[in-house]
Design an enzyme around this catalytic site. Structure first.
Site, mmCIF file in Angstrom:
data_model
loop_
_atom_site.group_PDB
_atom_site.id
_atom_site.type_symbol
_atom_site.label_atom_id
_atom_site.label_comp_id
_atom_site.label_asym_id
_atom_site.label_seq_id
_atom_site.Cartn_x
_atom_site.Cartn_y
_atom_site.Cartn_z
ATOM 1 N N GLU B 177 0.860 -1.115 -0.112
ATOM 2 C CA GLU B 177 0.055 -0.008 0.114
ATOM 3 C C GLU B 177 0.987 1.190 -0.048
ATOM 4 O OE1 GLU B 177 0.728 1.783 2.829
ATOM 5 O OE2 GLU B 177 1.883 -0.190 3.487
ATOM 6 N N GLU B 320 4.543 -0.545 1.265
ATOM 7 C CA GLU B 320 4.415 -0.594 -0.275
ATOM 8 C C GLU B 320 4.750 -2.366 -0.774
ATOM 9 O OE1 GLU B 320 8.256 0.870 -1.702
ATOM 10 O OE2 GLU B 320 7.817 2.969 -1.250
#
Lengths: 354, 354
Positions: B177, B320
């Site tokens: 994310e 991420e």
């Protein structure tokens, strides 16, 4: 040069890793598009690779796991769950690709170099390099495991393998081993090098019961009492209580350090080899990564003595280099982020300045 | 079907992993040429893959990390070290290959699927899939972050992505994310789902000072007090306090579980998404691997709630999907040893029987 001279000149050639390259790497990492420090220990790994290889552009894409095998006279004391023949059988298994290290080395994109350092019966298959120092060590409950000459030959053989790998462009070497009864040898060496008791350093190895473990402790106590006075120098301790494969790995670690190559220790046994290398010359520490903490009780103490925190803690206790293979993937990931990530400026990302 | 119906039917389709395949894998592992249990948690990973995929021959060679991005209205409260624009800038960075996740996904041989779930300004580049639910969530200090319809749309979008990946043969999906202020949303959700105080769950995110952290705690307290009564059902909590990227990842986790695909959570935020999925249907737990323990204080609590021990502890706090990428290499190594290792019998190695 004699084997002893090879060892001496290798020890003399081992310098500290470059603190300048280590620091320059930190600065470069701080400009990459992520909050500072947010890749945690991966950042430390990338920095250490720069310091070890003395470059802003370290490469570990060529990597090899050296698995050394040897038999141990002390196996005759009944200290292992497996018969001595398993050493040779497992070397055959490595040659045929059926062992855990075959699968994990392939995953880690590491070549596998299997070395017969002195299995009882020679393992004569093309895949296995033969650097036999003898048909296994002597039973160190009764006297030194090997002579000084044998120890020198084994360590020098390891050094020569690292030099050869360095010349072929290898940037990272994993340490693996196979040798029935070699946790007994490793606990004994650790006891002498650290002053800790055999009782607290001795575990179940490949899976012995408590009675056998207590017997194993007694065998180690006897060996140390008769055979190896505490405070002896590390290579002499290695000769008294070691194995040919352990001595070979000491040489691999020293040779790698002398040529600025990262060394990835595996479990208890290969970490003991790394510790002997560090005791032989403290700068060797700079080149060593500790891959994982195994369940073998002596391992945690050896890791503390080496002075690097292990990367993984997955309750493994297999050896062969399996933990080193897993850790090599993490080190390769560190090299990759360091090489490939953009800077805030080049990517047009706003920096917090923190 | 409406988005709500898609979610309902997905929840209904999630069954427990197969205990039969899990057990059969243990037996097969015990016949491989190594002391029993000696590969530690790698053995558990291989067993879980068999149970998840309901097969004696699990495959994770096709793998994808889904990185979902969204903006958060609560960023206006000044809870992050970075300006809101960084969300879009980092999505561009993903598209151009310059971020940490680009390097680590490549290392893990995972495809990267970057999804704009609702970044403030649309990120219009070919590499990024657009499933925009809106131009970021509303400030949840002032009212619900999203409407029920928006939450359903985001979760359903995640489900559809997992179904698509399942149809293309993907065996393992990592959750990643990007969203400035999304640790604030994640701490708020965690507080409501666990009953723990915002104070103990709230950390420094990407790197804020203590005054900003205390402000962040107050923002979360206000949001929960005005906006989301404790004990609410998980998808309602998600609507009140979540982000579009978090809701999307809840959908990815649910969709993957419904199709017997392994889900690899990353850091705090994606683990919160995994926890929402588990709270929505407890069987989702069987499909989730927790990759690492980050330094964000709420993460350890979320991992406990999910109920799987993390594989790595490398002091990372980037998100991420970076930790998921590293863990995927370990899971792939587990699949590899399980598939490739010989048995005692086939390799001619003596077994200790232990």
């Amino acid at each position: 040069m004699t084997h002893e001279q090879i060892i001496k000149s290798t020890l003399d050639a081992i310098a500290p890793a470059s603190i300048e390259h280590f620091r320059a790497a930190a600065e470069r990492i701080d400009n990459k598009t992520k909050p500072r420090g947010s890749l945690g220990r991966l950042e430390e790994l990338a920095q250490r690779l720069c310091g070890i290889q003395r470059t802003a552009e370290p490469r570990v894409d060529k990597r090899t796991i050296v698995v050394m095998a040897g038999d141990h006279g002390v196996a005759a004391e009944g200290v292992s769950a497996y018969p001595r023949e398993v050493t040779a059988q497992m070397v055959q298994n490595f040659a045929h690709g059926g062992a855990a290290i075959n699968a994990l080395a392939k995953q880690a994109k590491a070549n596998l170099l299997v070395v017969d350092m002195g299995v009882a019966e020679p393992v004569e298959v093309e895949f296995v390099r033969s650097v036999r120092v003898g048909p296994g060590t002597r039973n160190f409950r009764e006297g030194p495991a090997m002579s000084s000459d044998e120890m020198h030959a084994a360590v020098a053989a390891g050094i020569e393998i690292s030099i050869e790998l360095a010349d072929s462009g290898v940037g990272m070497i994993g340490l693996g081993e196979m040798g029935i009864a070699n946790t007994t040898a490793s606990s004994a060496i650790t006891s002498v090098l650290t002053g800790l008791s055999p009782e607290e350093l001795t575990g179940v190895g490949t899976g012995i019961d408590e009675a056998t473990r207590l017997h194993k402790v007694q065998v180690i106590r006897d060996a140390i009492a008769h055979n190896c006075p505490p405070g002896d120098e590390p290579l002499k301790v290695l000769a008294c209580l070691g194995g040919f494969e352990i001595a070979g790995l000491v040489g691999v670690a020293l040779g790698a350090a002398s040529r600025h190559i990262a060394v990835v220790a595996d479990g208890f046994i290969s970490s003991v080899a790394a510790l002997v290398a560090v005791r032989a010359t403290p700068h060797a520490r700079d080149y060593i990564f500790t891959s994982h903490k195994s369940v073998e009780p002596g391992h945690a103490r050896v890791l503390e003595e080496i002075g690097h925190a292990p990367l993984l803690d997955l309750s493994m206790r297999l050896g062969e280099g399996t933990g080193a293979a897993l850790a090599m993937q993490l080190i390769a990931a560190a090299e990759a982020f360091y090489r490939e990530m953009a800077s805030f400026e080049s990517a047009g990302v706003s920096d917090s300045g923190k």
